[in-house]
Design a protein around this motif. Structure first.
Motif, PDB file in Angstrom:
ATOM      1  N   ILE A 169      84.218  39.383-112.371  1.00 41.29           N
ATOM      2  CA  ILE A 169      85.479  39.566-111.482  1.00 41.29           C
ATOM      3  C   ILE A 169      85.021  40.292-110.506  1.00 41.29           C
ATOM      4  N   ILE A 170      85.198  39.454-108.951  1.00 43.89           N
ATOM      5  CA  ILE A 170      84.515  39.931-107.788  1.00 43.89           C
ATOM      6  C   ILE A 170      85.976  39.134-106.525  1.00 43.89           C
ATOM      7  N   VAL A 171      86.392  40.377-106.697  1.00 42.78           N
ATOM      8  CA  VAL A 171      87.951  40.662-105.638  1.00 42.78           C
ATOM      9  C   VAL A 171      87.265  41.511-104.400  1.00 42.78           C
ATOM     10  N   GLY A 172      87.463  40.511-103.553  1.00 44.83           N
ATOM     11  CA  GLY A 172      86.977  40.272-101.792  1.00 44.83           C
ATOM     12  C   GLY A 172      87.556  41.829-101.485  1.00 44.83           C
ATOM     13  N   GLY A 173      89.459  42.122-101.246  1.00 51.90           N
ATOM     14  CA  GLY A 173      90.066  42.561-101.346  1.00 51.90           C
ATOM     15  C   GLY A 173      90.025  44.355-101.745  1.00 51.90           C
ATOM     16  N   ASP A 174      91.439  44.715-101.863  1.00 49.95           N
ATOM     17  CA  ASP A 174      91.804  45.678-102.691  1.00 49.95           C
ATOM     18  C   ASP A 174      92.381  45.979-103.849  1.00 49.95           C
ATOM     19  N   VAL A 175      91.801  46.165-105.056  1.00 46.90           N
ATOM     20  CA  VAL A 175      92.487  46.386-106.251  1.00 46.90           C
ATOM     21  C   VAL A 175      93.817  47.563-106.362  1.00 46.90           C
ATOM     22  N   GLU A 176      94.764  47.989-107.012  1.00 43.72           N
ATOM     23  CA  GLU A 176      95.358  48.518-106.847  1.00 43.72           C
ATOM     24  C   GLU A 176      95.155  49.973-108.599  1.00 43.72           C
ATOM     25  N   GLY A 186      80.371  43.438-119.067  1.00 41.84           N
ATOM     26  CA  GLY A 186      80.631  42.509-118.231  1.00 41.84           C
ATOM     27  C   GLY A 186      80.437  43.362-116.771  1.00 41.84           C
ATOM     28  N   THR A 187      81.121  42.614-115.443  1.00 37.77           N
ATOM     29  CA  THR A 187      80.756  43.525-114.016  1.00 37.77           C
ATOM     30  C   THR A 187      81.828  42.809-112.973  1.00 37.77           C
ATOM     31  N   ILE A 188      82.625  44.005-113.148  1.00 39.95           N
ATOM     32  CA  ILE A 188      83.672  44.094-112.089  1.00 39.95           C
ATOM     33  C   ILE A 188      82.842  44.910-110.619  1.00 39.95           C
ATOM     34  N   VAL A 189      83.495  43.900-108.939  1.00 36.81           N
ATOM     35  CA  VAL A 189      82.849  44.316-107.663  1.00 36.81           C
ATOM     36  C   VAL A 189      84.695  44.277-106.844  1.00 36.81           C
ATOM     37  N   VAL A 190      84.449  44.960-106.515  1.00 38.36           N
ATOM     38  CA  VAL A 190      86.287  45.296-105.734  1.00 38.36           C
ATOM     39  C   VAL A 190      84.797  45.887-104.579  1.00 38.36           C
ATOM     40  N   ARG A 191      85.142  45.291-103.340  1.00 28.72           N
ATOM     41  CA  ARG A 191      84.654  45.214-101.986  1.00 28.72           C
ATOM     42  C   ARG A 191      85.576  45.796-101.358  1.00 28.72           C
ATOM     43  N   GLY A 192      87.119  45.811-101.586  1.00 25.72           N
ATOM     44  CA  GLY A 192      87.896  46.762-100.554  1.00 25.72           C
ATOM     45  C   GLY A 192      87.783  48.238-101.754  1.00 25.72           C
ATOM     46  N   SER A 193      89.148  48.990-101.342  1.00 26.27           N
ATOM     47  CA  SER A 193      89.546  49.769-102.472  1.00 26.27           C
ATOM     48  C   SER A 193      90.128  49.822-103.732  1.00 26.27           C
ATOM     49  N   ALA A 194      90.136  51.522-104.330  1.00 25.69           N
ATOM     50  CA  ALA A 194      91.374  50.843-105.777  1.00 25.69           C
ATOM     51  C   ALA A 194      92.392  52.541-104.885  1.00 25.69           C
ATOM     52  N   VAL A 195      92.877  52.310-106.616  1.00 30.28           N
ATOM     53  CA  VAL A 195      93.662  53.207-106.257  1.00 30.28           C
ATOM     54  C   VAL A 195      94.086  54.077-107.440  1.00 30.28           C
ATOM     55  N   ARG A 196      93.901  54.228-108.415  1.00 31.34           N
ATOM     56  CA  ARG A 196      93.538  56.172-109.459  1.00 31.34           C
ATOM     57  C   ARG A 196      93.024  55.236-111.325  1.00 31.34           C
ATOM     58  N   GLY A 197      93.065  55.679-111.303  1.00 31.43           N
ATOM     59  CA  GLY A 197      92.570  55.265-113.430  1.00 31.43           C
ATOM     60  C   GLY A 197      90.776  54.492-112.998  1.00 31.43           C
ATOM     61  N   ALA A 198      90.178  54.463-112.146  1.00 38.92           N
ATOM     62  CA  ALA A 198      89.426  52.971-112.032  1.00 38.92           C
ATOM     63  C   ALA A 198      88.658  53.516-113.245  1.00 38.92           C
ATOM     64  N   LYS A 212      86.995  52.950-101.192  1.00 35.96           N
ATOM     65  CA  LYS A 212      87.012  54.137-101.201  1.00 35.96           C
ATOM     66  C   LYS A 212      88.047  54.190-103.254  1.00 35.96           C
ATOM     67  N   VAL A 213      87.628  55.536-103.604  1.00 36.59           N
ATOM     68  CA  VAL A 213      88.431  54.691-104.996  1.00 36.59           C
ATOM     69  C   VAL A 213      89.648  56.672-105.302  1.00 36.59           C
ATOM     70  N   GLU A 214      91.159  55.920-104.903  1.00 35.83           N
ATOM     71  CA  GLU A 214      91.894  57.632-104.844  1.00 35.83           C
ATOM     72  C   GLU A 214      91.485  58.524-105.078  1.00 35.83           C
ATOM     73  N   GLN A 215      91.806  58.333-106.482  1.00 33.04           N
ATOM     74  CA  GLN A 215      91.394  59.180-107.437  1.00 33.04           C
ATOM     75  C   GLN A 215      90.258  58.962-108.303  1.00 33.04           C
ATOM     76  N   ILE A 216      89.618  59.289-108.775  1.00 30.13           N
ATOM     77  CA  ILE A 216      88.508  59.270-110.090  1.00 30.13           C
ATOM     78  C   ILE A 216      88.900  59.739-110.422  1.00 30.13           C
ATOM     79  N   SER A 217      88.614  58.501-111.769  1.00 33.27           N
ATOM     80  CA  SER A 217      88.950  59.387-113.653  1.00 33.27           C
ATOM     81  C   SER A 217      88.039  60.326-113.980  1.00 33.27           C
ATOM     82  N   PRO A 218      88.913  61.952-114.515  1.00 25.40           N
ATOM     83  CA  PRO A 218      88.536  62.866-114.782  1.00 25.40           C
ATOM     84  C   PRO A 218      87.057  62.918-115.939  1.00 25.40           C
ATOM     85  N   LEU A 258      79.846  52.343-110.316  1.00 20.66           N
ATOM     86  CA  LEU A 258      79.364  52.153-108.736  1.00 20.66           C
ATOM     87  C   LEU A 258      80.413  52.944-107.312  1.00 20.66           C
ATOM     88  N   LEU A 259      79.609  54.025-106.990  1.00 23.61           N
ATOM     89  CA  LEU A 259      81.096  53.965-105.861  1.00 23.61           C
ATOM     90  C   LEU A 259      80.138  54.224-104.558  1.00 23.61           C
TER      91      LEU A 259
END
Lengths: 262, 592
Positions: A169-176, A186-198, A212-218, A258-259
């Motif tokens: 899955i390749i996302v050009g923008g942001d995810v929530e 599998g592989t997921i690429v997010v060109r934009g930013s993610a919020v929490r729980g990625a 940016k990942v707003e809040q990285i999972s602990p 990968l960040l």
């Protein structure tokens, strides 16, 4: 064969149109396509009640369906399709390409939630934005997309790739929130930013986020830096930090986050 | 019933073990929904006639152990939306829509059973506090005649009375509970162990006293078996043994089954005696549930193997035990049981989603989705054990075929079980497809037995009916029996055990399912939707005992979260309530 469906007007209650699929249309005449039944709420109607249908029979090859206009209130377009192609010159509703195993769907506008849910093959391209649960598992199930490719040029909402075990899955923008939750392959690429729980509860596969990942999972631990890391079909340019997880859910997880370093 | 249901089923090969009919070609007559010896000329004229030439005719199927109604079944439905969206039944002019594969909605469940030739199904575990819920779901289940076993093996009142040696009061309490909750018989799940689960523990052996009550599994099993025979219930004690699901547990099962020995089976239900050739009252004093889950050898999952040969050896020596198989046909399942700690063990092994409930002073339960895979060594052995327990026990009257639906698998897989039992070739084919442990760690590969249609009729209708004490009207086709008949498109003359697929398809889609003299299903399609009966027992006990017992109940009722007045299930909850009186004054046995 090529069939063109032109919406006849605004649709009230959403229509369930899993019959809009090249595998179903294949070999049918215009009359038979017009008579295909779709559910609208508790009632069944012929497809022709919502669409003007044109069919051009020339060309031997695969079946192609073109939808000329907005079908954001039509659900399940291309559900379970195995071959052929669908082009939507507008936006499409929920469950577009759910469970597809082959063929191609291209949506020029946006798609609703559950696009490419549990798909096992084929290509789903969305030039606009997508809703929640792109390529994910159905509610209650832990196995999402297993193969194939989903490309979203715009943004997607929450739980993209939930339970994905294979494919891309390749996302050009942001995810929530909770992108790649319970990913095991599998592989997921997010060109934009993610919020929490990625990557929450990830056990395998790769999630790359260039923004940016707003809040990285602990439950993720650092595993070094990489220059231009290689992923199956996707090019990543720049310096990335690799994290492994999710240790909060598993003893020996193989998930990679990968960040991109900014 | 709106019209008189007279019917003639002509020229079928009739398999009716309770009447010693092994494929005799004969006509069957049904008047007003009941089997009769003949019809009068006038009745013959307007009777519905079915030509069953070249077909197999059996009594309607009886499932004596399935989880089909109540709180844990519904918990399974709620936690498994993924079980529903791929398994959908469209509504028809006659039938409701429905969904669900391992835990179908009540409508779909009723239709699926009827379409498969079953007319009677008993819910295997009804916690008293969930009795209303259970009856509500049975009420909504179409076609089937049903009843439910009341879970009493970890009940505080029972455990206290047994500890204090007050067996008469325990009997009075059990009798009152059966009447109050419209229960059918006594179910005992992991006796004394589920109570410990309230403290995150279990019991380790049959002689380990549990926490607080300090009764042992042995005392509970013996006590409830005695209570059962004092009351003269139609079914014997129905036991879900301790140590379920653990390697090496066959010994626990055998030792548990020995506990009631010496008791005399006493079915003192007050029913019209039919004219069956064989005695239609039970011989057993304990009925072991889902033997497959309690027939494990080895000491760990590494040296796991079948313990079925050892368990079967014991069964072959004794006359007072019946088992149901709880077989595993591979594929999706939803495990659900009152055995809370066993479900927790499964959760630890699988990491699956898991639901756990404590039912106040009565019992507990757990629910967890499960997938049996041919690639799994352990699951492959479980498949073998589920067939071994039916094939290694020589007398079919000691066995009943089930999947412990939906624990070992779904009831709609019964035709696969029949094919494996009737065809060694079918077993060998599956053994080649699954993990080699299936034959390496069991004796199944060396078993040549292929059961006959007569034996199929024993383990799917005659014996379940007799074991639970309903054979005065179910499980046979003699005069007086309910007009429940299944006609399979299977010619016994041309039966070939090397062609398992034709066996499978014949049992999966009967030509006709007849219920009370009316055709309810034809080649898999539901054609009539009558409402079934609800069987329950109303045991009598000495009134003084009952008064003393009630004083105890009222005193302890303060610990319940419900008011005493809201505890019973009123009869209006039941469709076609069919009470069975038991132990009425003249024959009441009052031990003082």
């Amino acid at each position: 064969m090529e069939a063109t469906l032109t919406p006849r007007g605004r649709i009230g209650i959403m229509v369930e149109a899993e019959v809009i699929s090249p595998d179903v249309f294949q070999g049918l005449g215009i009359g038979e396509i017009e008579e295909l039944e779709v559910w609208q709420g508790p009632e069944k109607h012929p497809l022709a009640e919502f669409f003007d249908v044109e069919v051009r029979a020339e060309g031997s090859g695969e079946t192609r369906i073109v939808i000329e206009g907005d079908v954001s209130r039509v659900k399940r377009i291309g559900q379970s399709m195995k071959s052929g192609s669908i082009e939507v010159h507008g936006s499409a509703g929920m469950h577009t390409g759910t469970g597809m195993s082959g063929g191609e769907i291209t949506v020029e506008g946006d798609v609703g939630s559950w696009a490419g849910m549990e798909m096992s093959g084929g290509l789903l391209t969305v030039l606009g934005d997508a809703g929640d649960h792109v390529g994910s598992a159905y509610r209650g199930s832990w196995q999402g997309m297993t193969n194939g490719r989903i490309v979203i040029d715009g943004n997607a909402k929450s739980q993209l790739g939930g339970g994905i075990t294979g494919g891309e899955i390749i996302v050009g923008g942001d995810v929530e929130n909770f992108c790649a939750i319970r990913q095991s392959g599998g592989t997921i690429v997010v060109r934009g930013s993610a919020v929490r729980g990625a990557g929450a509860e990830m056990s395998g596969g790769t999630l790359a986020v260039e923004g940016k990942v707003e809040q990285i999972s602990p439950g993720f631990l650092p595993a070094g830096q990489e220059e231009n890391p290689k992923l199956a079909d996707v090019e990543l340019i720049g310096r990335f930090e690799r994290l492994t997880g999710d240790y909060a859910a598993f003893k020996n997880p193989k998930g990679s986050l990968l960040l991109k370093e900014v | 019933m709106t019209r008189s249901a007279n019917m003639i089923i002509k020229n079928g090969y009739v398999f009716d073990p309770l009447n010693d009919l092994d494929g005799e070609v004969m006509d069957l007559f049904i008047r007003d929904g009941r089997v009769v010896g003949d019809l009068r000329a006038g009745e013959r004229r307007d009777a519905k006639v079915i030509d069953a030439s070249g077909k197999t005719v059996m009594p309607g199927g009886v499932d004596s152990h399935a989880h089909v109604a109540g709180a844990k079944v519904n918990a399974g439905r709620l936690m498994r939306p993924e079980d529903h969206y791929r398994s959908v039944r469209e509504k028809t002019r006659l039938t409701h829509s429905g969904s669900g594969y391992t835990i179908p909605s009540v409508y779909k469940q009723g239709y699926d059973y009827a379409a498969m030739g079953y007319t009677t199904v008993f819910e295997a575990a009804m916690p008293p506090l969930e009795a209303r819920h259970t009856h509500e779901e049975m009420r909504a289940t179409p076609i089937l005649d049903m009843g439910a076993y009341l879970v009493l093996g970890n009940n505080w009142f029972i455990m206290r009375y047994l500890k204090e040696g007050e067996i008469e009061k325990a009997a009075a309490y059990a009798a009152w509970m059966l009447r109050t909750h419209k229960g059918y018989g006594i179910k005992c799940v992991n006796p004394a162990g589920v109570e410990n689960w309230g403290w995150a523990k279990n019991v380790a052996g049959l002689d380990e006293p549990n926490i607080h009550f300090e009764v042992t599994p042995r005392e509970v099993i013996r006590g409830l078996a005695e209570v059962n025979e004092m009351l003269g219930l139609p079914m014997s004690l129905h036991l879900h043994a301790n140590n379920l699901g653990h390697p090496g547990n066959w010994e626990t099962a055998r030792d548990s089954l020995m506990i009631p020995s010496g008791l005399a089976p006493a079915n003192r239900s007050e029913v019209d005696e039919p004219e069956t050739k064989l005695d239609c009252r039970r011989r057993q004093t304990v009925y072991l549930a889902h033997a497959q889950f309690n027939a494990y050898g080895g000491t760990s999952w590494r040296d796991f193997c079948s313990g079925a040969p050892e368990l079967a050896r014991y069964l072959n020596q004794t006359e007072d035990v019946v088992i149901d198989s709880g077989s595993v046909p591979f594929g999706p399942a939803t495990t659900m049981t009152g055995d809370g700690p066993a479900q927790h063990d499964l959760y630890v092994i699988t990491g699956q989603k898991w639901s756990n409930t404590d039912v106040e002073m009565e019992c507990g339960s757990g629910v967890l989705p499960f997938l049996y895979l041919k690639t799994s060594p352990v699951h492959s052995v479980q498949w073998a054990i589920g067939l071994e327990v039916l094939l290694l026990i020589d007398d079919p009257w000691k066995t009943i075929m089930t999947t412990d639906h939906p624990n070992g698998g779904v009831f709609t897989r019964y035709p696969d079980l029949i094919a494996w039992l009737m065809s060694k070739r079918a077993r060998d084919e599956t053994a080649r497809e699954c993990h080699k442990w299936a034959y390496d760690r069991s004796s199944l590969g060396g078993v040549d037995r292929e059961i006959s249609l007569y034996e199929v009729a024993v383990i799917t209708r005659a014996n379940p009916a007799r074991t639970i004490g309903i054979a005065h009207r179910k499980g046979h086709l003699g005069p007086g029996a309910d007009g429940d008949v299944t006609i399979y498109d299977l010619d016994p003359a041309g039966l070939d055990s090397n062609d398992p697929s034709s066996i499978r398809s014949a049992f999966g889609r009967p030509e006709y399912t007849v219920k009370d003299g009316r055709i309810v299903a034809r080649r898999g399609e539901i054609v009539a939707v009558p409402e079934g009966r609800r069987f329950y027992t109303t045991p009598y006990v000495d009134e003084d005992q009952e008064l003393e017992m009630m004083a105890d109940v009222k005193e302890w009722f303060k610990y319940y979260t419900v008011g005493f007045a809201n505890y019973p299930v009123p009869e209006r909850y039941l469709k076609n309530p069919t009470p069975i009186a038991v132990n009425r004054p003249l024959e009441a046995v009052v031990r003082r």
